[in-house]
Scaffold this motif. Sequence first.
Motif, PDB file in Angstrom:
ATOM      1  N   GLN A   1      71.189  31.799  99.434  1.00  0.00           N
ATOM      2  CA  GLN A   1      72.651  31.892  99.356  1.00  0.00           C
ATOM      3  C   GLN A   1      73.175  31.070  98.192  1.00  0.00           C
ATOM      4  O   GLN A   1      74.061  31.505  97.446  1.00  0.00           O
ATOM      5  CB  GLN A   1      73.265  31.391 100.663  1.00  0.00           C
ATOM      6  CG  GLN A   1      74.766  31.543 100.750  1.00  0.00           C
ATOM      7  CD  GLN A   1      75.176  32.949 101.126  1.00  0.00           C
ATOM      8  OE1 GLN A   1      74.611  33.548 102.029  1.00  0.00           O
ATOM      9  NE2 GLN A   1      76.147  33.491 100.417  1.00  0.00           N
TER      10      GLN A   1
ATOM     11  N   ILE B   1      72.397  32.763  94.850  1.00  0.00           N
ATOM     12  CA  ILE B   1      73.224  33.956  94.622  1.00  0.00           C
ATOM     13  C   ILE B   1      74.673  33.569  94.311  1.00  0.00           C
ATOM     14  O   ILE B   1      75.265  34.063  93.346  1.00  0.00           O
ATOM     15  CB  ILE B   1      73.165  34.885  95.855  1.00  0.00           C
ATOM     16  CG1 ILE B   1      71.767  35.475  96.000  1.00  0.00           C
ATOM     17  CG2 ILE B   1      74.204  35.999  95.739  1.00  0.00           C
ATOM     18  CD1 ILE B   1      71.556  36.230  97.301  1.00  0.00           C
TER      19      ILE B   1
ATOM     20  N   GLU C   1      75.215  32.194  90.969  1.00  0.00           N
ATOM     21  CA  GLU C   1      74.729  33.122  89.933  1.00  0.00           C
ATOM     22  C   GLU C   1      73.593  32.502  89.113  1.00  0.00           C
ATOM     23  O   GLU C   1      73.549  32.595  87.886  1.00  0.00           O
ATOM     24  CB  GLU C   1      75.886  33.527  89.010  1.00  0.00           C
ATOM     25  CG  GLU C   1      77.025  34.210  89.750  1.00  0.00           C
ATOM     26  CD  GLU C   1      78.199  34.535  88.850  1.00  0.00           C
ATOM     27  OE1 GLU C   1      78.192  34.099  87.684  1.00  0.00           O
ATOM     28  OE2 GLU C   1      79.126  35.214  89.325  1.00  0.00           O
TER      29      GLU C   1
ATOM     30  N   THR D   1      68.886  39.248 100.513  1.00  0.00           N
ATOM     31  CA  THR D   1      68.214  39.728  99.293  1.00  0.00           C
ATOM     32  C   THR D   1      68.659  41.144  98.953  1.00  0.00           C
ATOM     33  O   THR D   1      68.989  41.445  97.791  1.00  0.00           O
ATOM     34  CB  THR D   1      66.687  39.694  99.479  1.00  0.00           C
ATOM     35  OG1 THR D   1      66.289  38.394  99.899  1.00  0.00           O
ATOM     36  CG2 THR D   1      65.977  40.038  98.183  1.00  0.00           C
TER      37      THR D   1
ATOM     38  N   SER E   1      71.999  41.317  97.389  1.00  0.00           N
ATOM     39  CA  SER E   1      72.102  40.777  96.029  1.00  0.00           C
ATOM     40  C   SER E   1      71.516  41.708  94.969  1.00  0.00           C
ATOM     41  O   SER E   1      71.720  41.489  93.772  1.00  0.00           O
ATOM     42  CB  SER E   1      71.378  39.431  95.957  1.00  0.00           C
ATOM     43  OG  SER E   1      69.984  39.599  96.071  1.00  0.00           O
TER      44      SER E   1
END
Length: 377
Positions: A283, A286, A289, A315, A318
């Motif tokens: 998390q 992601i 970034e 996953t 994303s």
Amino acid sequence: CGQNPEIQWELPYLMVMAESYQQISASASPFIETILQKLGEEPSVEAKAIELLAKLAPKDHEQVIKRMQRYLREAHEHLYTDGPSVVRAAVQCLEQVASDESVVEKACERLINVLIHRCCGSIAANGMKYDWIKKGRTASPTHKFLMEVAKKRGGVKNLQLWNIASGFSSTITEVRCESLRIFKKIPKSPEAQPVFVALKVLDENFSASACCAAIDALLHTAPPNQPEVTDRLVLLLRSPDCIVKTAALAALAKYTSPKTSFKDPAVKCLVDADPFVRRAALQLLIELELLQNEDVEGLLSQCLADSSSDVVMLTLESLPGMQLSEEMLGKAAELMDHADPLLRLEAKKLCSDHGLAKAFKPHHVWPETDEAVRAVH
């Protein structure tokens, strides 16, 4: 009546006469000493009697000041039996009668310490009842009184913040939660250092629960992207306790702006034995970034094979914004045979978005992918 304490007037009647006398005479009230002697006899009117004394007593009346100081020294007992009304009245009376600010300051500092102990302490040996606040309920009068006194006296200092933070290590959940709530919301003096106090709790390493509370306190009190706080949170990723690591990862995701300085420690958490740590690490990567296209074949491919459905779902969610190879799409397509229906739907959506019609089997086991098969064919 006012000058002769031998006359057995009850306190409420004395109060009425004292108020009447004040209305018709500008001279000093003769009722002060008598009312002082009868304080404590009628608990129901005690707070009002103290409020009346504040109006009757001249500046620096020695007996009134000493009696109010005694009330504040015995604040613990009065809070237990009468609530904050009597103690609040005593504070206001002392502020009005005493011209020496140091006398008021000393008494109020002692009172704040008593209130902190009552609100953030565990159950004492004497069996005193503590007012615990559960989520969704309004604060008790004692907690409101603590906030009121702290604000009026310019906020709490470091030592008092440390006394509040000591509640983080309590074995009682309600005490830990209330200590954290007070630490966040209580007015603080300009010289107070809540970040320093929270970091000190982490240094002491009382328990996993105390560390998690300190992390939460840091999120609320520390300025954004303070290097000292970020470094400490990254250091906590080495903790052997999965609860502490999960809390630190979640805090980094909320507290910091996109950086690559802690990408490597977060990536190492992707192979942690605890699924919650792995999910929190993914998390974080992601949200900030930190994952690039080159990470897809390695890290995210590994995450697709994770034993935790939460990690796999995160996953899959994303992947749409990344460049995916045929091999990666093939691994995603295999998830349409997963036992978790939400994962099957997410895998179906990903394959559909990438036009991977061959991934849909004509005789599929799961009804939601049968529907997808009909839509594609």
